[in-house]
Design an enzyme around this catalytic site. Structure first.
Site, PDB file in Angstrom:
ATOM      1  N   TYR A 182      78.926  56.462  86.487  1.00 16.15           N
ATOM      2  CA  TYR A 182      79.647  56.617  85.227  1.00 16.15           C
ATOM      3  C   TYR A 182      78.664  57.195  84.193  1.00 16.15           C
ATOM      4  CZ  TYR A 182      82.800  55.494  81.379  1.00 16.15           C
ATOM      5  OH  TYR A 182      83.633  55.591  80.297  1.00 16.15           O
ATOM      6  N   GLY A 184      77.445  56.766  81.326  1.00 11.51           N
ATOM      7  CA  GLY A 184      76.478  55.975  80.574  1.00 11.51           C
ATOM      8  C   GLY A 184      75.452  55.258  81.419  1.00 11.51           C
ATOM      9  N   LYS A 185      75.533  55.363  82.739  1.00  9.36           N
ATOM     10  CA  LYS A 185      74.575  54.691  83.605  1.00  9.36           C
ATOM     11  C   LYS A 185      73.198  55.352  83.527  1.00  9.36           C
ATOM     12  CE  LYS A 185      77.177  51.500  85.586  1.00  9.36           C
ATOM     13  NZ  LYS A 185      78.471  51.609  84.912  1.00  9.36           N
ATOM     14  N   ASN A 186      72.181  54.670  84.026  1.00 10.22           N
ATOM     15  CA  ASN A 186      70.824  55.236  84.011  1.00 10.22           C
ATOM     16  C   ASN A 186      70.776  56.584  84.715  1.00 10.22           C
ATOM     17  OD1 ASN A 186      70.464  52.611  83.084  1.00 10.22           O
ATOM     18  ND2 ASN A 186      68.446  52.407  84.027  1.00 10.22           N
TER      19      ASN A 186
END
Length: 367
Positions: A182, A184-186
């Site tokens: 997704y 916004g993940k790292n």
């Protein structure tokens, strides 16, 4: 304004590479799976220390297919934590299995291994530890309990790209490990995406079929499968970003250390990195009984924050039929009522970390 997340800044830093990767796919005419996705699978598996990676369309799909391939069936019980994003429990329910919750270690926010055995019943088939906020669960005792009781372990590593536990990478310790991409993940896609890693050849074979309508070859459907394939553009973009992951992780870890130094002895309880674990700081969650007031104050001062997660899964209306009540998991409920996620991402400047820290301290003196 200090945003909670700044995906535009990440894109700007990699714009030429990302656009070239996407354009290459558009020109290729191969838009689902294909060479770029296959190459990303190989590279991501190597980064996790696993033999196989199976790219899918979301982290939720990764969890669903991992459980299916492991043989979890309707009526089985799967032990996990109530303090997680709802997808962890949703994937269990998709199969018709029952999520059985266990409370958390309040220091790490991850499932408490000391409470797992008392939750095991004759119907228990698996444990799904969640590596929450970027830190792995305490895997050694979890794996020992699972081995002793003949249970499967599937790692929910959707927030833990690059995290490790005594040198072993997230996703590599259970039968399989699941990641989300997704945005916004790292490691985030420019849209949705997910992946499963495993070193079990048969699990990989089953999951490759299950993600693509259960086919072992075109139009030969040997399993009841799903359309969980990764788009080729996402695979190409994730290949570009994967090369930056270690640098981004170092930047996150530095900013987390800076927060910790600046807020030490202050008005909020700070998150910890447990011994032997490499925290990748997807989320920097502080705790305070005045969480709502602190969030409001920071918003008024131009600082965005997040709540991860304000209602534990066992108290969500959609899971009321499981029969849990307030007070059943007091540590998870206490965390849900007190956590506040501060801005933390590689592009966040150290000066901005200092501003946020100063405001958190200043809030203690606001009536």
């Amino acid at each position: 304004m200090i945003p909670f997340l700044n995906l535009k800044a990440q894109y700007a830093a990699l714009q030429p590479q990302i656009e070239a990767a996407a354009l290459g796919v558009l020109r290729s005419g191969r838009y689902v799976l294909g060479e770029e996705v296959a190459a990303f699978e190989t590279e991501f598996a190597a980064a996790c220390g696993a033999r196989h990676a199976i790219a899918v369309n979301t982290g939720t799909s990764a969890l669903h297919l991992s459980l299916l391939a492991a043989g979890i069936k309707a009526g089985d019980e799967v032990i996990t934590t109530p303090f997680t994003f709802v997808a962890t429990a949703a994937a269990i329910r998709y199969i018709g299995a029952r999520p059985v919750f266990v409370d958390i270690d309040p220091k790490t926010f991850t499932i408490d291994p000391n409470l797992i055995e008392r939750a095991i019943t004759p119907r228990t088939r698996a444990i799904v530890p969640v590596h929450l906020y970027g830190q792995m669960a305490d895997m050694a005792p979890i794996l020992e309990i699972a081995s002793r009781h003949g249970l499967i372990v599937v790692e929910d590593a959707c927030q833990a790209h690059g995290a490790s536990y005594f040198g072993q990478r997230a996703g590599s310790m259970g039968l399989s490990g699941c990641f989300s991409f997704y945005p916004g993940k790292n490691l985030g896609a420019c849209g949705e995406g997910g992946i499963i890693v495993t070193s079990d050849d048969e699990q990989a074979r089953l999951m490759r079929m299950l993600r693509d309508w259960g086919q072992d070859r075109r139009y030969h459907h040997v399993l009841e499968g799903y359309n969980y394939r990764m788009d080729a553009i996402q695979g190409a973009i994730l290949r570009v970003k994967l090369h930056e992951l270690d640098t981004w992780t170092d930047a996150r870890r530095y900013r987390a250390r800076t927060y910790t130094q600046l807020l030490a002895g202050g008005p909020v309880d700070l998150p910890v990195e447990a011994a032997g674990r490499r925290h990748v700081w997807h989320i920097f969650a502080v705790r305070t009984p005045d969480r709502d007031q602190l969030q409001k104050f920071l918003a008024e001062e131009g600082v965005e924050t997040g709540l991860h997660y304000p209602v534990p899964v066992h108290l969500q209306p959609s899971y009321a039929d499981l029969g849990y009540e307030p007070g059943d998991f007091p540590l998870a409920e206490a965390a849900a009522n007190t956590v506040l996620s501060l801005p933390l991402y590689p592009e966040l400047s150290v000066q901005e970390v200092e501003i946020v820290s100063k405001l958190v301290r200043q809030n203690a003196y606001v009536d």
